[in-house]
Design an enzyme around this catalytic site. Structure first.
Site, PDB file in Angstrom:
ATOM      1  N   TYR A 219     -16.722  20.325 -11.721  1.00 55.54           N
ATOM      2  CA  TYR A 219     -17.194  18.971 -11.978  1.00 55.54           C
ATOM      3  C   TYR A 219     -18.268  18.580 -10.959  1.00 55.54           C
ATOM      4  O   TYR A 219     -18.079  18.746  -9.745  1.00 55.54           O
ATOM      5  CB  TYR A 219     -15.964  18.076 -11.873  1.00 55.54           C
ATOM      6  CG  TYR A 219     -16.113  16.593 -11.949  1.00 55.54           C
ATOM      7  CD1 TYR A 219     -16.719  15.979 -13.035  1.00 55.54           C
ATOM      8  CD2 TYR A 219     -15.562  15.788 -10.955  1.00 55.54           C
ATOM      9  CE1 TYR A 219     -16.798  14.598 -13.115  1.00 55.54           C
ATOM     10  CE2 TYR A 219     -15.622  14.405 -11.028  1.00 55.54           C
ATOM     11  CZ  TYR A 219     -16.258  13.818 -12.101  1.00 55.54           C
ATOM     12  OH  TYR A 219     -16.325  12.450 -12.182  1.00 55.54           O
TER      13      TYR A 219
ATOM     14  N   ASP B  54      -8.334  21.486 -10.695  1.00 54.93           N
ATOM     15  CA  ASP B  54      -8.596  20.339 -11.549  1.00 54.93           C
ATOM     16  C   ASP B  54      -8.077  20.699 -12.940  1.00 54.93           C
ATOM     17  O   ASP B  54      -8.649  21.537 -13.637  1.00 54.93           O
ATOM     18  CB  ASP B  54     -10.099  20.038 -11.582  1.00 54.93           C
ATOM     19  CG  ASP B  54     -10.425  18.777 -12.374  1.00 54.93           C
ATOM     20  OD1 ASP B  54      -9.644  18.417 -13.281  1.00 54.93           O
ATOM     21  OD2 ASP B  54     -11.468  18.160 -12.109  1.00 54.93           O
TER      22      ASP B  54
ATOM     23  N   LYS C 119      -8.758   9.982 -17.860  1.00 53.44           N
ATOM     24  CA  LYS C 119      -8.954  10.623 -19.158  1.00 53.44           C
ATOM     25  C   LYS C 119      -7.705  10.492 -20.034  1.00 53.44           C
ATOM     26  O   LYS C 119      -7.460   9.439 -20.589  1.00 53.44           O
ATOM     27  CB  LYS C 119      -9.334  12.081 -18.949  1.00 53.44           C
ATOM     28  CG  LYS C 119     -10.809  12.354 -18.688  1.00 53.44           C
ATOM     29  CD  LYS C 119     -11.435  11.680 -17.526  1.00 53.44           C
ATOM     30  CE  LYS C 119     -12.847  12.161 -17.269  1.00 53.44           C
ATOM     31  NZ  LYS C 119     -13.430  11.532 -16.076  1.00 53.44           N
TER      32      LYS C 119
ATOM     33  N   ARG D 282       0.814  -1.210   0.000  1.00 48.49           N
ATOM     34  CA  ARG D 282       0.000   0.000   0.000  1.00 48.49           C
ATOM     35  C   ARG D 282       0.848   1.260   0.000  1.00 48.49           C
ATOM     36  O   ARG D 282       0.402   2.330  -0.439  1.00 48.49           O
ATOM     37  CB  ARG D 282      -0.935  -0.025   1.225  1.00 48.49           C
ATOM     38  CG  ARG D 282      -1.802   1.205   1.375  1.00 48.49           C
ATOM     39  CD  ARG D 282      -2.942   0.966   2.355  1.00 48.49           C
ATOM     40  NE  ARG D 282      -2.497   0.493   3.648  1.00 48.49           N
ATOM     41  CZ  ARG D 282      -2.010   1.267   4.618  1.00 48.49           C
ATOM     42  NH1 ARG D 282      -1.859   2.562   4.416  1.00 48.49           N
ATOM     43  NH2 ARG D 282      -1.659   0.746   5.780  1.00 48.49           N
TER      44      ARG D 282
END
Length: 394
Positions: free
Chosen positions: A112, A184, A209, A59
């Site tokens: 968003y 963003d 994306k 992790r």
């Protein structure tokens, strides 16, 4: 995990090709191994107690994760980068890293939608106050600061309506109030806009994306300035955030071609946007890279390129005509993501998600992602949509 120094002398395409790669560490193989791991063994108890080795637990990082983080840190010009399972998870992690009970957050009214949901449904439960500001009104932003304002969230351009925020000016205002700035930057990626160089503290991407680029993996990234990285790294560890190695591998693979893909997305998008602007049944084209479009001057001043995502407004019509437009499309899939190789279309309604500003549009809004198909075929597909639109209008 060891934080490596970035190389600021290379140009972006060279960074995309080579950053994060250390073939001599892996017997000369170009790409790092895809490490599937949880437990990491120590040679002895002294090493275990001191954690005196490079990797301690799956992790906390592996060679696969480290390669992508290193590459993005170099590309962003950041102090460090951390990964998250999705773009929204990256937004949430970044906000958690800089907010505490009693703090106030300012958020652009054009962000968003899922980001807005997190700010409205989750942050208030932690005692964080959230206010929204008009994305283009710097005076209103200045007036919105409170003594407990700790951060400002920006997005340029806005997800559905493509307002080009003046990021350097916003950062200057925030610095005067000792507030952090989050951005963003999924639309431009650090290839076409480097937030940290312009004063942003936490640069966020939905790596789903353009980094991944092939619609087959979920990923979020947060790259931080020197003053924001320590808190980001601590929150990343404390929340147990991590990304599976196969998704990281797909992101590393996509990263290497992101530059050439973005060039084609922009070229196609400019051609389609220019064609749309000449149509009488299109009342506006919201693509900042298009000369004369809203926000073009700010885009030209601060950005070096654009992606394939933009919106256009149809002439006034009822919902059935709008549905006919979308349903007639064949190349443009109806899907909520973007940034992959394929073209997509959605029907956003900005009126549903505004509190500080009002959306003044009257006709249906079409948001498109212009993919890598031939633009002549993309235009022909949109022609099918327009034909169905007019037939339904009667």
């Amino acid at each position: 995990m060891i934080k490596k120094q970035t190389n600021t002398s290379h140009r972006p395409d060279t960074i995309l090709t080579h950053a994060g790669l250390h073939p001599r560490d892996y017997h000369g193989f170009v790409n790092p191994p895809v490490v599937h791991a949880s437990t990491v063994l120590y040679p002895d108890m002294d090493t275990m107690k001191s954690r005196g080795q490079r990797y301690s637990y799956g992790r906390h990082g592996t060679p696969t994760v480290e390669a992508l983080e290193e590459a993005l840190t170099e590309l962003e010009g950041a102090a460090g980068t951390r990964l998250a399972p999705s773009g929204l998870a990256a937004i949430a992690l970044a906000l958690q890293s800089c907010l505490s009970k009693g703090d106030h957050l300012l958020v652009s009214d054009s962000v968003y939608g899922p980001n807005r949901n997190f700010c409205e449904r989750v942050l208030p439960r932690w005692g964080v106050e959230v206010s929204y500001y008009a994305p283009l009104d710097l005076d209103a932003l200045k007036a919105a600061f409170q003594p407990n304002t700790r951060a400002v969230f920006t997005e340029a351009p806005g997800t559905a309506t493509f307002e080009m925020q003046d990021i350097p000016a916003i950062c200057k205002i925030a610095r005067a109030h000792d507030a952090l700035v989050l951005m963003d930057n999924t639309w431009a990626t650090p290839l076409y806009f480097k937030p940290i160089e312009h004063g942003v503290d936490l640069s966020i991407q939905a790596g789903t994306k353009y980094i991944v680029g092939h619609s087959d993996a979920m990923l979020g990234t947060i790259s931080a300035s020197e003053r924001a990285f320590e808190n980001l790294a601590r929150m990343y560890s404390d929340t147990g955030t991590c990304v599976g190695p196969d998704d990281v591998y797909l992101a590393l693979r996509g990263l290497r071609t992101m530059g050439v893909r973005l060039e084609r997305h922009e070229k196609n998008a400019l051609e389609v946007a220019a064609w749309l602007r000449e149509r009488a049944d299109v009342t506006s084209v919201l693509y900042p890279a298009l000369p004369g479009a809203p926000g073009h001057d700010v885009w030209k001043r601060d950005f070096t390129g654009a992606c394939g995502l933009f919106a256009f407004e149809l002439e006034q019509a009822d919902d059935e005509a709008a549905k006919a437009f979308f349903n007639a499309l064949e190349l443009f899939g109806l899907g909520y993501s973007w940034g992959g190789f394929e073209s997509l279309a959605t029907w956003p309604d900005p009126k549903e998600a505004r509190t500080a500003t009002a959306w003044e549009g009257h006709g249906p809004l079409v948001r498109v992602h212009i993919g890598l198909e031939d633009p002549a075929d993309q235009i022909a597909d949109l022609e099918r949509g327009f034909a169905a639109f007019h037939a339904a209008k009667g």
